[in-house]
Motif scaffolding. Structure first.
Motif, PDB file in Angstrom:
ATOM      1  N   ALA A 159       0.835  -1.199   0.000  1.00  0.00           N
ATOM      2  CA  ALA A 159       0.000   0.000   0.000  1.00  0.00           C
ATOM      3  C   ALA A 159       0.870   1.249   0.000  1.00  0.00           C
ATOM      4  CB  ALA A 159      -0.911  -0.007   1.234  1.00  0.00           C
ATOM      5  N   ALA A 160       0.229   2.386  -0.085  1.00  0.00           N
ATOM      6  CA  ALA A 160       0.962   3.654  -0.037  1.00  0.00           C
ATOM      7  C   ALA A 160       1.771   3.741   1.251  1.00  0.00           C
ATOM      8  CB  ALA A 160      -0.023   4.817  -0.132  1.00  0.00           C
ATOM      9  N   GLU A 161       2.913   4.389   1.175  1.00  0.00           N
ATOM     10  CA  GLU A 161       3.806   4.449   2.329  1.00  0.00           C
ATOM     11  C   GLU A 161       3.235   5.352   3.416  1.00  0.00           C
ATOM     12  OE1 GLU A 161       6.761   5.999  -0.148  1.00  0.00           O
ATOM     13  OE2 GLU A 161       7.859   4.127  -0.373  1.00  0.00           O
ATOM     14  N   PHE A 162       3.568   5.033   4.651  1.00  0.00           N
ATOM     15  CA  PHE A 162       3.159   5.854   5.781  1.00  0.00           C
ATOM     16  C   PHE A 162       3.893   7.191   5.733  1.00  0.00           C
ATOM     17  CE2 PHE A 162       3.450   7.321  10.173  1.00  0.00           C
ATOM     18  CZ  PHE A 162       2.117   7.266  10.546  1.00  0.00           C
ATOM     19  N   ARG A 163       3.189   8.279   6.082  1.00  0.00           N
ATOM     20  CA  ARG A 163       3.782   9.620   6.066  1.00  0.00           C
ATOM     21  C   ARG A 163       3.619  10.272   7.437  1.00  0.00           C
ATOM     22  NH1 ARG A 163       0.943  13.008   1.949  1.00  0.00           N
ATOM     23  NH2 ARG A 163      -0.867  11.860   2.685  1.00  0.00           N
ATOM     24  N   TYR A 164       4.607  11.070   7.798  1.00  0.00           N
ATOM     25  CA  TYR A 164       4.653  11.639   9.150  1.00  0.00           C
ATOM     26  C   TYR A 164       5.270  13.026   9.130  1.00  0.00           C
ATOM     27  CZ  TYR A 164       6.821  12.166  13.862  1.00  0.00           C
ATOM     28  OH  TYR A 164       7.259  12.621  15.081  1.00  0.00           O
ATOM     29  N   ALA A 165       4.647  13.958   9.862  1.00  0.00           N
ATOM     30  CA  ALA A 165       5.191  15.300  10.053  1.00  0.00           C
ATOM     31  C   ALA A 165       5.182  15.618  11.537  1.00  0.00           C
ATOM     32  CB  ALA A 165       4.366  16.339   9.294  1.00  0.00           C
ATOM     33  N   ASN A 166       6.215  16.313  11.997  1.00  0.00           N
ATOM     34  CA  ASN A 166       6.274  16.750  13.394  1.00  0.00           C
ATOM     35  C   ASN A 166       6.582  18.247  13.402  1.00  0.00           C
ATOM     36  OD1 ASN A 166       7.050  17.333  16.120  1.00  0.00           O
ATOM     37  ND2 ASN A 166       7.470  15.162  16.447  1.00  0.00           N
ATOM     38  N   LEU A 167       5.599  19.049  13.760  1.00  0.00           N
ATOM     39  CA  LEU A 167       5.700  20.504  13.721  1.00  0.00           C
ATOM     40  C   LEU A 167       6.118  21.098  15.068  1.00  0.00           C
ATOM     41  CD1 LEU A 167       2.367  21.239  11.783  1.00  0.00           C
ATOM     42  CD2 LEU A 167       4.627  20.728  10.837  1.00  0.00           C
ATOM     43  N   ALA A 168       6.262  20.265  16.094  1.00  0.00           N
ATOM     44  CA  ALA A 168       6.506  20.752  17.446  1.00  0.00           C
ATOM     45  C   ALA A 168       7.870  21.427  17.576  1.00  0.00           C
ATOM     46  CB  ALA A 168       6.402  19.604  18.439  1.00  0.00           C
TER      47      ALA A 168
END
Length: 266
Positions: free
Chosen positions: A53-62
């Motif tokens: 499936a589509a790859e997992f994506r992650y953002a951390n704005l902290a």
């Protein structure tokens, strides 16, 4: 029996707690932190549930040191635009720790941001902060505000797609080994346990009992304790006081460690 959830993306907002201070240092120079640990598990769960499936994506704005108004102003629009399926929000404790905190402002700002995020995300995760009363001298001053903020977050958590992770009622976090040398941020073990608490609150099978106390620690000689206290005052407390007096923050000029919603792990 409910099915284990599958998320394809995660966006984290907040201050030093969510940035990951003072977990282990990654090769890119950033702290790892509980949010990265949660993202790692979510990526693995997605790969197992949907091979290819589509790859997992992650953002951390902290960013460390941010007050709730700064989190809302500097991270809110970006988080909504990124559109993460799972969003985590922790903020307000830096406000509470400052004398003269305007709790009405904190609640209005935190509540407004939470409503915006929950309206767009599949699931929003929030937190009851750790109970400082047994661990921090002088914490009596902030306990009324801490408890009021906890009640407010609990009310937000009554919304169907908001999950609140309760760190407050976990005595294991009283252990000094859960905390870094600055006594303000979690150690690697503390971050590991927060991550597990988040995952279990979301409905994932337990990897371990994150609330279980650590084995008893050997006693610390009085002389060693005094030396540690003096070092803490010199290296951590005095610089913090100077920043407060000069109106500066540890996060001034610092950018988020993962501002874009990108494949994770890279």
């Amino acid at each position: 029996m409910s099915q284990t959830p599958v998320f394809r993306s995660m966006v984290a907002l907040g201050d030093s707690f969510t940035e990951g201070m003072c977990d282990s240092i990654l090769p890119n120079g950033h702290y790892r932190g509980w949010a990265d640990r949660v993202a790692e598990r979510l990526a693995a769960e997605l790969a197992a549930a949907e091979p290819g499936a589509a790859e997992f994506r992650y953002a951390n704005l902290a960013v460390r040191g941010k007050l709730i108004g700064q989190i809302a102003d500097e991270q809110g629009d970006a988080a909504v635009a990124l559109g993460g399926e799972l969003v985590t929000l922790a903020g307000g404790l830096n406000d509470v720790m400052r004398p003269g905190c305007d709790l009405d402002h904190v609640e209005r700002t935190l509540g407004g941001l939470a409503e915006r995020l929950a309206a767009e995300a599949r699931r929003l995760v929030m937190f009851y902060s750790v109970d400082p009363s047994r661990r921090m001298r002088g914490s009596a001053r902030i306990m009324p505000q801490t408890l009021r903020l906890q009640r407010f977050v609990g009310e937000l958590g009554e919304r169907e797609n908001i999950t609140v992770v309760d760190l407050f009622h976990v005595p294991a976090f009283d252990d000094a080994r859960m905390w870094a040398e600055d006594r303000l941020h979690f150690s690697a073990e503390g971050h590991r346990r927060v991550a597990e608490g988040v995952l279990q609150a979301l409905g994932y099978p337990a990897s371990f009992d994150w609330r279980e106390p650590l084995p008893p620690a050997p006693p610390v000689p009085r002389a060693a304790k005094v030396r540690a206290d003096l070092r803490w005052l010199r290296i951590h407390v005095l610089p913090w006081i100077v920043r407060r007096l000069t109106g500066k923050s540890s996060g001034d000029g610092r950018l988020a460690k993962r501002p874009a919603l990108e494949r994770f792990p890279a």
